[in-house]
Design a protein around this motif. Structure first.
Motif, PDB file in Angstrom:
ATOM      1  N   UNK A   1      72.573  34.328   3.888  1.00 52.54           N
ATOM      2  CA  UNK A   1      72.031  33.042   4.373  1.00 52.54           C
ATOM      3  C   UNK A   1      73.127  31.974   4.392  1.00 52.54           C
ATOM      4  N   UNK A   2      73.941  31.949   3.351  1.00 50.87           N
ATOM      5  CA  UNK A   2      75.020  30.949   3.304  1.00 50.87           C
ATOM      6  C   UNK A   2      75.996  31.199   4.448  1.00 50.87           C
ATOM      7  N   UNK A   3      76.356  32.455   4.644  1.00 48.61           N
ATOM      8  CA  UNK A   3      77.330  32.779   5.693  1.00 48.61           C
ATOM      9  C   UNK A   3      76.787  32.469   7.086  1.00 48.61           C
ATOM     10  N   UNK A   4      75.465  32.479   7.201  1.00 53.81           N
ATOM     11  CA  UNK A   4      74.862  32.150   8.499  1.00 53.81           C
ATOM     12  C   UNK A   4      74.669  30.645   8.663  1.00 53.81           C
ATOM     13  N   UNK A   5      75.124  29.871   7.677  1.00 50.34           N
ATOM     14  CA  UNK A   5      75.098  28.412   7.837  1.00 50.34           C
ATOM     15  C   UNK A   5      74.137  27.680   6.923  1.00 50.34           C
ATOM     16  N   UNK A   6      73.344  28.402   6.128  1.00 49.82           N
ATOM     17  CA  UNK A   6      72.386  27.756   5.239  1.00 49.82           C
ATOM     18  C   UNK A   6      73.061  27.440   3.903  1.00 49.82           C
ATOM     19  N   UNK A   7      73.796  26.338   3.872  1.00 48.47           N
ATOM     20  CA  UNK A   7      74.554  25.977   2.667  1.00 48.47           C
ATOM     21  C   UNK A   7      73.651  25.810   1.458  1.00 48.47           C
ATOM     22  N   UNK A   8      72.419  25.343   1.699  1.00 45.58           N
ATOM     23  CA  UNK A   8      71.495  25.090   0.585  1.00 45.58           C
ATOM     24  C   UNK A   8      71.201  26.370  -0.196  1.00 45.58           C
TER      25      UNK A   8
END
Lengths: 190, 189
Positions: free
Chosen positions: A21-28
């Motif tokens: 998820x982080x790598x796909x742009x979801x920093x949260x």
């Protein structure tokens, strides 16, 4: 590795899912990883560096580096173990810088005085004595001792984490135990 | 542990106790991430492509295609040599001219080694992160790493056990564990 490095959390989001998820742009989603590992990592950093201020610096640095280089985590399901490796090295670097600056623990006269108080005088005095003894170990011995007995890692896991040979790690642990035994006995004798 | 290790057991139990962090810790870390470039999956793709390119491959081409391929490779090699500069050739001006990062080549001669890794501040001293590749039969190992301006400590790890400093660089005098190491400075600090 025992403990929670690489486990599912209550929401059922594995490390791998959160990393993706982080790598796909979801920093949260990274907040979930911080919450999951902060306590265990904080304990190691605090025991290794001997004070909470340096430990927090090392921990923050490790989390930020973990985020920055997340794409290089080759096994996202074992993000915790990967991050632990980063923290171990941040503690080495920070410990080295601190050693140049000053020996905080050993120079702390108050801690020295508390360390010489008998065990029977309270839990806090005992804790101070033990922390003081651990702080006096050589850094590589302290690292090996904490990984082995506090983090309960196998020698194979320690080898992967530190890059050191198993025979060298066993030697460091043995020397740390011997040294600690002696230091704690001295406290008892006082 | 034996009975005479009771004191040690007590110490370990105490050291295992949880450590509490400031409640605002998570928030502060997340705030710090705002100034960090977001990680992207294509980084891994680039590494995969680099790995693929550096692995021996057999290509079937016609004579005409072969000529074109040779010309293309010559051009690539020329450009590559311009970028893959030896560490000693990196100057502050050069690093500044490149911008964010300079591609630094690390080379060591280790004829009997089975594996060599580069470990340093830039990869958090992780032995598996930056393996060198054997580039010649006479034992020359090499790897190129993009580095931004800064001071780095590093060493070579041979066969996962032996630490070696870089004979072509100044020694690092501040290694906490007393291991051999070297210092590389890129750009003005």
């Amino acid at each position: 590795m025992r403990g929670s490095l690489g486990m599912f959390d209550m929401k059922g989001q594995s490390d791998g899912i959160l990393v993706r998820r982080v790598l796909e742009g979801d920093t949260a989603a990274y907040a979930g990883l911080i919450t999951r590992y902060r306590d265990r990592l904080a304990r190691y950093a605090t025991r290794m560096l001997g004070n909470s201020a340096d430990a927090e610096d090392a921990l923050q640095d490790a989390f930020v580096r973990g985020y920055r280089y997340l794409a290089r985590c080759t096994d996202p399901e074992r993000f915790g173990a990967w991050l632990f490796g980063i923290l171990v090295n941040r503690c080495r670097t920070l410990g080295s810088q601190r050693a140049r600056r000053q020996r905080l623990i050993i120079d702390d006269q108050a801690a020295l005085e508390r360390a010489s108080v008998s065990h029977s005088e309270g839990d806090e005095a005992l804790r101070d004595a033990i922390e003081h003894a651990v702080a006096q170990l050589q850094p590589d011995q302290r690292e090996a001792f904490l990984l082995k007995y506090v983090e309960e890692m196998s020698y194979q896991e320690m080898k992967q984490l530190t890059g050191a040979r198993i025979s060298a790690l066993k030697m460091r642990v043995a020397r740390a135990r011997q040294e600690l035994r002696q230091l704690l006995a001295e406290v008892d004798d006082d | 542990m034996t009975e005479r290790d009771d004191g040690l057991k007590q110490a370990i139990e105490l050291l295992k106790r949880p450590v509490s962090l400031d409640s605002s810790f998570d928030e502060r870390v997340m705030k710090n991430l705002e100034s960090v470039r977001r990680p992207r999956t294509w980084t891994r793709s680039l590494w995969t492509v680099a790995d693929w390119m550096s692995t021996g491959r057999t290509l079937t081409v016609s004579p005409l295609q072969g000529l074109g391929l040779v010309a293309g490779l010559a051009a690539l090699l020329f450009v590559g040599r311009m970028w893959l500069m030896p560490e000693s050739a990196i100057s502050p001006e050069r690093a500044a001219a490149i911008g964010e990062t300079a591609l630094v080549q690390f080379v060591i001669v280790a004829p009997t080694a089975e594996s060599v890794s580069l470990v340093g501040d830039f990869n958090d001293w992780r032995a598996s992160e930056t393996p060198l590749r054997r580039v010649e039969d006479n034992g020359v190992w090499s790897v190129s790493v993009p580095l931004s301006a800064g001071r780095y400590r590093y060493a070579f790890l041979v066969d996962g056990a032996t630490w070696l400093s870089d004979p072509s660089a100044p020694p690092a005098l501040d290694d906490e564990f007393g291991r051999p190491g070297s210092v590389l400075t890129i750009g003005e600090l």
